[in-house]
Motif scaffolding. Sequence first.
Motif, short mmCIF file in Angstrom:
data_model
loop_
_atom_site.label_atom_id
_atom_site.label_comp_id
_atom_site.label_asym_id
_atom_site.label_seq_id
_atom_site.Cartn_x
_atom_site.Cartn_y
_atom_site.Cartn_z
N ARG A 75 0.93 -2.01 -0.23
CA ARG A 75 -0.29 0.04 0.17
C ARG A 75 1.19 1.03 0.01
O ARG A 75 1.76 1.04 0.51
CB ARG A 75 -0.89 0.25 1.18
CG ARG A 75 -1.96 -1.11 1.01
CD ARG A 75 -3.20 -1.64 2.04
NE ARG A 75 -3.74 -2.27 2.06
CZ ARG A 75 -4.53 -2.17 1.13
NH1 ARG A 75 -5.57 -0.82 0.04
NH2 ARG A 75 -5.18 -2.98 0.75
N TRP A 76 0.77 2.22 -1.00
CA TRP A 76 1.29 3.40 -1.21
C TRP A 76 0.23 4.71 -0.49
O TRP A 76 -0.60 4.24 -1.16
CB TRP A 76 1.91 3.33 -2.79
CG TRP A 76 3.29 2.09 -3.03
CD1 TRP A 76 2.61 1.04 -2.96
CD2 TRP A 76 4.08 2.15 -2.29
NE1 TRP A 76 3.30 0.37 -3.06
CE2 TRP A 76 4.00 0.66 -3.05
CE3 TRP A 76 5.03 3.38 -1.77
CZ2 TRP A 76 5.90 0.26 -2.86
CZ3 TRP A 76 6.58 2.65 -1.70
CH2 TRP A 76 6.80 1.52 -2.11
N GLU A 77 1.08 6.00 -0.57
CA GLU A 77 0.03 7.15 -1.02
C GLU A 77 -1.22 7.11 -1.71
O GLU A 77 -2.10 7.70 -1.68
CB GLU A 77 0.77 8.40 -0.79
CG GLU A 77 1.74 8.93 -1.86
CD GLU A 77 3.15 8.68 -1.80
OE1 GLU A 77 3.90 9.52 -2.16
OE2 GLU A 77 3.39 7.95 -1.00
N THR A 80 -3.27 0.66 -3.79
CA THR A 80 -2.71 -0.72 -4.36
C THR A 80 -2.14 -0.49 -5.65
O THR A 80 -0.96 -1.24 -5.96
CB THR A 80 -3.43 -1.84 -3.62
OG1 THR A 80 -4.81 -1.46 -4.60
CG2 THR A 80 -3.85 -1.87 -2.47
N LEU A 82 -0.93 1.40 -8.87
CA LEU A 82 0.12 2.36 -9.58
C LEU A 82 -0.35 2.33 -11.25
O LEU A 82 -0.31 1.15 -11.51
CB LEU A 82 1.38 2.12 -8.93
CG LEU A 82 2.50 3.09 -9.88
CD1 LEU A 82 2.41 4.75 -9.14
CD2 LEU A 82 4.17 2.55 -9.82
N ASP A 105 12.08 -4.74 -7.40
CA ASP A 105 9.88 -3.48 -6.48
C ASP A 105 10.77 -3.78 -5.18
O ASP A 105 10.97 -4.91 -4.13
CB ASP A 105 9.04 -3.65 -7.34
CG ASP A 105 8.64 -3.36 -8.66
OD1 ASP A 105 10.02 -2.38 -8.76
OD2 ASP A 105 7.50 -3.56 -8.32
N SER A 109 11.60 -0.20 0.46
CA SER A 109 10.76 -0.93 1.56
C SER A 109 10.86 -2.11 2.24
O SER A 109 12.04 -1.87 2.41
CB SER A 109 9.33 -1.15 1.10
OG SER A 109 8.12 -0.51 -0.05
N HIS A 163 12.90 11.36 -2.51
CA HIS A 163 11.92 10.66 -2.58
C HIS A 163 10.89 11.97 -3.36
O HIS A 163 10.15 12.79 -2.64
CB HIS A 163 11.48 10.82 -1.08
CG HIS A 163 9.89 10.28 -0.41
ND1 HIS A 163 9.94 9.86 0.75
CD2 HIS A 163 8.99 10.03 -1.59
CE1 HIS A 163 8.42 8.86 0.31
NE2 HIS A 163 7.88 8.85 -1.06
N HIS A 166 6.75 7.26 -5.56
CA HIS A 166 6.74 6.88 -4.22
C HIS A 166 7.41 6.67 -3.49
O HIS A 166 7.32 5.30 -2.42
CB HIS A 166 5.38 6.20 -4.65
CG HIS A 166 5.94 5.73 -5.29
ND1 HIS A 166 5.38 5.33 -6.73
CD2 HIS A 166 6.09 3.55 -5.37
CE1 HIS A 166 5.93 4.90 -7.02
NE2 HIS A 166 6.09 3.54 -6.40
N TYR A 167 8.59 6.68 -3.47
CA TYR A 167 9.72 5.56 -3.13
C TYR A 167 10.60 6.80 -3.20
O TYR A 167 11.17 7.86 -2.73
CB TYR A 167 10.66 4.95 -3.64
CG TYR A 167 10.55 5.16 -5.19
CD1 TYR A 167 12.07 4.89 -5.19
CD2 TYR A 167 9.60 4.82 -6.48
CE1 TYR A 167 12.26 5.46 -6.37
CE2 TYR A 167 10.45 5.50 -7.41
CZ TYR A 167 11.61 5.52 -7.25
OH TYR A 167 12.00 5.57 -8.37
#
Length: 270
Positions: A75-77, A80, A82, A105, A109, A163, A166-167
Amino acid sequence: MVNPRLREALLEGTDLAPFGRLVDAPAEGMTLADVPVERLLATTLSAKVLVLRGYGLLDVPELERYCEAAGELMRWEFGTILDLVVQDDPKNYLFDSGDVPFHWDGAWSERAPRFFLFQCVQGCDPGAGGETVFSDATAVYRDAPPALRDLWARTTVTYRTDHLAHYGGTMSHPVLAEHPTTGETTIRYAEPLDPAQYRNPLFLTVEGPSSEEAVQVMAELSERLHDPRYCYEHAWRTGDIVVAENHALLHGRNRFTGSTNRHMQRIQII
Ligand SMILES: [Fe+2]
């Protein structure tokens, strides 16, 4: 050796070169939801890349529901899923039409996904590029000479990037890791992104070996990971669904030209 019960569970299809399996929908009107998720995962683990063609795509809630049956979702901002599309003024190279160098990937994280799945909502025109390229890192390691394997085993790489998508941040990863499911040795490496060439550049510091050996580490990885004997290039057709095994592979994208309507959706399964 694949055990016989697992072999039974694998989806039948055509083997791709040098790895991967293509499965055409056996009947019209089928969607991804008609593929039993345990067979989807077993086939992907075995073939490393699974291409489903002729199956209807799922909408966002359906795709989430289907993949939740396979495991926990990253889960990202943004949620789920992209949406990989070309943006007007992108801050990150994922959202332009240039190439995306090899990476795996989940480097940023705590946990890396086991699998990721793409739905191709809109592909590129034939011959326009935009292929996703997968490199079999387990095979690259397996075929490397012992002295080079030893050098990789002594090497850790620190990655730094802003950043902007999303990373981002700073992360260190040993070049070699054990595949959590198969126990094979795999290579975890993200290629550097030169600030003169890429938005959102990625800087690498190689730790462990001497400075000459550090140059050798990067040169050997670059050459071997791109060797066509280890790479499957997927040329997208609209409607393709591709599931990839993240721990055994590195992946990237070729640049594309022409229409900028390419639209992929990606979801990651831990
Ligand atoms: Fe990726």
